[in-house]
Enzyme design. Structure first.
Site, PDB file in Angstrom:
ATOM      1  N   HIS A  59       0.836  -1.220   0.000  1.00 54.87           N
ATOM      2  CA  HIS A  59       0.000   0.000   0.000  1.00 54.87           C
ATOM      3  C   HIS A  59       0.864   1.262   0.000  1.00 54.87           C
ATOM      4  O   HIS A  59       0.553   2.244   0.659  1.00 54.87           O
ATOM      5  CB  HIS A  59      -0.945   0.014   1.197  1.00 54.87           C
ATOM      6  N   ASN A 137     -10.333  -4.014   1.510  1.00 56.41           N
ATOM      7  CA  ASN A 137      -9.933  -4.044   0.105  1.00 56.41           C
ATOM      8  C   ASN A 137     -11.144  -3.818  -0.785  1.00 56.41           C
ATOM      9  O   ASN A 137     -12.290  -3.850  -0.326  1.00 56.41           O
ATOM     10  CB  ASN A 137      -9.288  -5.395  -0.251  1.00 56.41           C
TER      11      ASN A 137
END
Length: 271
Positions: A59, A137
């Protein structure tokens, strides 16, 4: 800089001593070599040499947006307080400030946002009882069930440390030995694997969470974030065309205010 009574003070070094000249250093004669007694120069250049912000392992490339969460106050036809004592859900119309970070997962800070990759999201609710973080997600399932496998799945998806490429053999070696990964893998290789941008993707808390009401009774919930603009994805050809000229397209096509709806399964939509 130091500050006195709210006013900017003189530039100081790490020891708090004033810096009298931050743009020139002493030399031996007008054209001679620089002397090593210039402490400000040594401190400034050593600080510059160590000026590195470690990149996140996953990320790393993200995009931040600010908005508000507006509670529906009900679970279907029932008051939501029957299921949770969390104040941010309790009253219809109650607003809570939020910060949302959307991100790709595997690529580095300078990677393409049009790559086939799960998208992560993190929501920070600024409630009166403190900050509450919810992460997830854009795909409703995950590759693994046991957290001990997390470094392994990430290593399989990361570029090979020798070739510096994402190697399919590394990915499918791991996935073929991890049967629970198949559900997310088929999602990843579907059109949902390349969201058009951050406005047009769903969000899922992935894990199952537990609500507790004032009486201590519990209710299992899953959080779903549903975009009002609908779900949109890129084809392989679309993604390739974007990557040819642009690595960071998603923020350009996303709003800077949150416009997603948060809906724990079974509840009415909260905006």
């Amino acid at each position: 800089m130091t500050a006195t009574s709210g006013a900017p003070g003189p530039l100081t070094n790490r020891q708090g001593h004033p810096v009298h000249d931050n743009q020139n250093q002493r030399t031996v004669g007008p054209r001679g070599p620089a002397t090593l007694e210039n402490y400000q120069f040594l401190e400034k250049i050593s600080h510059f040499d160590r000026e590195r912000i470690p990149e996140r392992v996953v990320h790393a490339r993200g995009f931040l947006a600010y908005g508000t969460f507006t509670a529906a106050g009900r679970w279907g036809d029932e008051p939501i307080e029957r299921y949770t004592r969390a104040k941010l859900f309790a009253e219809e119309g109650k607003q809570t400030d939020v910060a949302l970070r959307f991100s790709t997962v595997i690529g580095g800070r300078d990677s393409s946002e049009a790559a086939r990759d799960p998208r992560g999201f993190a929501v920070k609710f600024y409630t009166e009882d403190g900050n509450w973080d919810l992460v997830g997600n854009n795909l409703g399932v995950f590759f693994i069930r046991d957290a001990i496998k997390f470094p392994d799945v990430i290593h399989s998806l990361k570029p090979d440390p020798v070739t510096f490429r994402q190697e399919p053999a590394r990915i499918f070696d791991f996935m073929s030995q991890t049967p629970e990964s198949m559900h997310m893998l088929v999602n990843l290789f579907s059109p949902r694997g390349i969201p058009a941008d951050y406005r047009h993707q769903q969000g899922f808390g992935v894990n199952t969470y537990k609500w507790v009401n004032a009486a201590g009774e519990t209710k299992l919930v899953k959080y779903h974030w549903i975009p009002r603009q609908g779900v949109a994805s890129l084809t392989e050809a679309d993604a390739a065309a974007i990557q040819a000229t642009e690595l960071g397209h998603a923020p350009r096509t996303s709003t800077r205010r949150s416009s997603a709806a948060s809906t724990p399964s079974g509840t009415s939509t909260s905006r």
